[in-house]
Design a protein around this motif. Structure first.
Motif, PDB file in Angstrom:
ATOM      1  N   PRO A   1      -9.104   7.921  13.372  1.00 16.42           N
ATOM      2  CA  PRO A   1      -8.989   9.366  13.260  1.00 16.42           C
ATOM      3  C   PRO A   1      -8.609   9.873  11.871  1.00 16.42           C
ATOM      4  O   PRO A   1      -9.015  10.942  11.473  1.00 16.42           O
ATOM      5  CB  PRO A   1      -7.896   9.722  14.265  1.00 16.42           C
TER       6      PRO A   1
ATOM      7  N   SER B   1       1.690   4.808   8.405  1.00 20.10           N
ATOM      8  CA  SER B   1       2.347   5.281   7.192  1.00 20.10           C
ATOM      9  C   SER B   1       3.534   6.166   7.602  1.00 20.10           C
ATOM     10  O   SER B   1       3.456   6.910   8.577  1.00 20.10           O
ATOM     11  CB  SER B   1       1.342   6.063   6.340  1.00 20.10           C
TER      12      SER B   1
ATOM     13  N   THR C   1       0.842  -1.209   0.000  1.00 18.84           N
ATOM     14  CA  THR C   1       0.000   0.000   0.000  1.00 18.84           C
ATOM     15  C   THR C   1       0.873   1.254   0.000  1.00 18.84           C
ATOM     16  O   THR C   1       0.952   1.966  -1.010  1.00 18.84           O
ATOM     17  CB  THR C   1      -0.929   0.009   1.226  1.00 18.84           C
TER      18      THR C   1
ATOM     19  N   SER D   1      -4.436   0.794   3.229  1.00 20.20           N
ATOM     20  CA  SER D   1      -5.345  -0.354   3.266  1.00 20.20           C
ATOM     21  C   SER D   1      -6.793   0.042   3.590  1.00 20.20           C
ATOM     22  O   SER D   1      -7.057   1.069   4.229  1.00 20.20           O
ATOM     23  CB  SER D   1      -4.862  -1.341   4.335  1.00 20.20           C
TER      24      SER D   1
ATOM     25  N   HIS E   1       1.359  -5.074  12.223  1.00 22.02           N
ATOM     26  CA  HIS E   1       1.593  -5.941  11.071  1.00 22.02           C
ATOM     27  C   HIS E   1       2.180  -7.270  11.538  1.00 22.02           C
ATOM     28  O   HIS E   1       3.102  -7.271  12.368  1.00 22.02           O
ATOM     29  CB  HIS E   1       2.545  -5.244  10.092  1.00 22.02           C
TER      30      HIS E   1
HETATM   31  O1  TXA Z   1      -1.935   0.542   4.311  1.00 22.40           O
HETATM   32  C1  TXA Z   1      -1.867   0.863   5.490  1.00 22.40           C
HETATM   33  O2  TXA Z   1      -2.794   0.652   6.285  1.00 22.40           O
HETATM   34  C2  TXA Z   1      -0.554   1.483   5.972  1.00 22.40           C
HETATM   35  C3  TXA Z   1       0.555   0.465   5.828  1.00 22.40           C
HETATM   36  C4  TXA Z   1       1.871   0.953   6.361  1.00 22.40           C
HETATM   37  O3  TXA Z   1       0.160  -0.730   6.422  1.00 22.40           O
HETATM   38  N1  TXA Z   1      -0.681   1.951   7.310  1.00 22.40           N
HETATM   39  C5  TXA Z   1      -1.418   3.033   7.638  1.00 22.40           C
HETATM   40  O4  TXA Z   1      -1.332   3.353   8.973  1.00 22.40           O
HETATM   41  O5  TXA Z   1      -2.071   3.673   6.843  1.00 22.40           O
HETATM   42  P1  TXA Z   1      -1.797   4.759   9.580  1.00 22.40           P
HETATM   43  O6  TXA Z   1      -1.449   4.689  11.028  1.00 22.40           O
HETATM   44  O7  TXA Z   1      -1.215   5.871   8.812  1.00 22.40           O
HETATM   45  O8  TXA Z   1      -3.334   4.718   9.435  1.00 22.40           O
HETATM   46  C6  TXA Z   1      -4.003   3.749  10.185  1.00 22.40           C
HETATM   47  C7  TXA Z   1      -5.388   4.155  10.493  1.00 22.40           C
HETATM   48  C8  TXA Z   1      -5.490   5.358  11.410  1.00 22.40           C
HETATM   49  O9  TXA Z   1      -6.459   6.248  10.894  1.00 22.40           O
HETATM   50  C9  TXA Z   1      -5.951   4.739  12.700  1.00 22.40           C
HETATM   51  O10 TXA Z   1      -6.753   5.617  13.420  1.00 22.40           O
HETATM   52  C10 TXA Z   1      -6.710   3.519  12.232  1.00 22.40           C
HETATM   53  O11 TXA Z   1      -5.955   3.054  11.184  1.00 22.40           O
HETATM   54  N2  TXA Z   1      -6.744   2.469  13.258  1.00 22.40           N
HETATM   55  C11 TXA Z   1      -5.717   1.748  13.743  1.00 22.40           C
HETATM   56  N3  TXA Z   1      -6.133   0.933  14.727  1.00 22.40           N
HETATM   57  C12 TXA Z   1      -7.453   1.132  14.871  1.00 22.40           C
HETATM   58  C13 TXA Z   1      -8.456   0.621  15.737  1.00 22.40           C
HETATM   59  N4  TXA Z   1      -8.175  -0.273  16.674  1.00 22.40           N
HETATM   60  N5  TXA Z   1      -9.711   1.070  15.586  1.00 22.40           N
HETATM   61  C14 TXA Z   1      -9.999   1.978  14.648  1.00 22.40           C
HETATM   62  N6  TXA Z   1      -9.093   2.519  13.811  1.00 22.40           N
HETATM   63  C15 TXA Z   1      -7.850   2.114  13.920  1.00 22.40           C
END
Ligand code: TXA
Ligand code: MG
Length: 331
Positions: free
Chosen positions: A215, A134, A26, A172, A58
């Motif tokens: 968020p 990310s 991604t 994702s 991951h």
């Molecule tokens: O493709 C992706 O998902 C990438 C790659 C590196 O895997 N990661 C990514 O992570 O986009 P990040 O942290 O930039 O965005 C993750 C999102 C955030 O908006 C966060 O709030 C949400 O996932 N998230 C994570 N854990 C959660 C949970 N337990 N409940 C609701 N939302 C969650």
């Protein structure tokens, strides 16, 4: 070239609580040992991210799910089987011992098996969960190349594993599987239809209140520094005619077959018409345009069809809250 030595070095850094950026299909992730509180604290400070935003963990294998989550439904396992490794994050009830700083104090955890040979080699060698948001500063565009990670985080990351350009190019799909019915918290290139085909029922998007749990869903995000606006082709045409000289140069990001009138201050970028190819190029294109000194980026709005959902979502985030183009501005 990534060698076994690079992977071994990355694992050593991670085991010592350091940060390693790595490619996924991604976007690039900023990886840290998900069981190490000081490593997790470093992730938040490197990104400049508010502390309550949860991180995705991951893993390498479906069998590791039980280390992180409880009450995993048969439907969740079906999805894992159908889409992992791949661009789907499952939100599940968390195991007791998962750090609160990883889950943003919630009782759920986001989990994913990424589909990229370097990510897989790293996760297998690390043999544990890597929290990886990310690899960009908070609210910036996610990086889809190693160079973009370097621009975003430079000295804040201990090592960057270069896997070339990410194949998918958008983050994702995040699916909440912690309740009775699946709900999409963030659209991605695995569509609601594809999820419904596996689950056997229609999958809806979480409403605004529910998406406060993800968020990234409801505030300025994925945004260029240059003022960015999403408009129809007609609006773009009339914009160009009514803009005053001080508002140029601008760049128009188009995907439809069209010829717009020539204008010295107007540059055009032609995107691909298929959503997968458009998604692949989007962040890289925006990042390049952001460095070229344009006054405005005008992006042609994308089709209403479902397969454009994730792209439409990111474009709407990219164009919020920054200074807007004055649609009928006069000096
Ligand atoms: O493709 C992706 O998902 C990438 C790659 C590196 O895997 N990661 C990514 O992570 O986009 P990040 O942290 O930039 O965005 C993750 C999102 C955030 O908006 C966060 O709030 C949400 O996932 N998230 C994570 N854990 C959660 C949970 N337990 N409940 C609701 N939302 C969650
Ligand atoms: Mg992000």
């Amino acid at each position: 070239m990534i060698t076994p030595e690079n992977i071994a070095k990355a694992v050593q850094i991670l085991k010592q609580g350091g940060l390693v950026a790595f490619p996924t299909e991604t976007v690039y992730g900023l990886g840290a040992d998900a069981t190490n509180p000081s490593a997790i604290a470093k992730v938040f400070s490197a990104k400049g991210r508010p502390a309550h935003h949860p991180l995705i963990v991951h893993i390498a294998e479906v069998s590791q799910l039980n280390d992180w989550a409880v009450d995993i439904s048969a439907d969740a396992l079906k999805l894992a089987k159908a889409f992992w490794p791949g661009p789907l994050t499952l939100v599940l009830k968390k195991q007791n011992q998962v750090l609160n700083s990883v889950t943003g104090e919630q009782d759920t955890i986001g989990l994913r098996i990424p589909n990229h040979p370097i990510a897989q080699a790293l996760l297998e060698a690390f043999a544990g969960g890597l929290a990886a948001p990310s690899a960009n500063r908070f609210t910036h565009i996610s990086p889809t190349t190693a160079e973009a990670v370097q621009e975003e985080l430079s000295t804040k990351v201990d090592m960057i594993l270069d896997g070339g350009q990410c194949a998918v190019g958008l983050e994702s799909t995040i699916l909440d599987m912690s309740g009775a019915k699946a709900k999409i918290l963030r659209p991605g290139m695995i569509s609601a239809e594809a999820l419904a085909r596996v689950l056997g029922y229609d999958v809806s998007f979480a409403d605004a209140q529910e998406t406060t749990r993800a968020p990234g869903m409801h505030r300025l995000h994925y945004a260029p520094k240059t003022s960015t606006q999403v408009c129809s082709l007609e609006q773009i045409k009339s914009e160009i005619q009514t803009m005053n000289n001080a508002e140029f140069p601008i760049v128009c990001v188009l995907h439809s077959e069209t010829h717009l009138p020539h204008h010295d201050g107007v540059h055009y970028i032609k995107m691909q018409r298929q959503p997968e190819l458009y998604a692949h190029d989007l962040y890289r294109t925006l990042r390049l345009l952001d460095q070229q000194g344009f006054q405005h980026i005008l992006i042609e709005s994308v089709p209403e069809e479902k397969e454009w959902d994730a792209i439409r979502d990111r474009l709407s985030k990219a164009s919020q809250s920054r200074p807007q183009v004055h649609l009928t501005s006069k000096l």
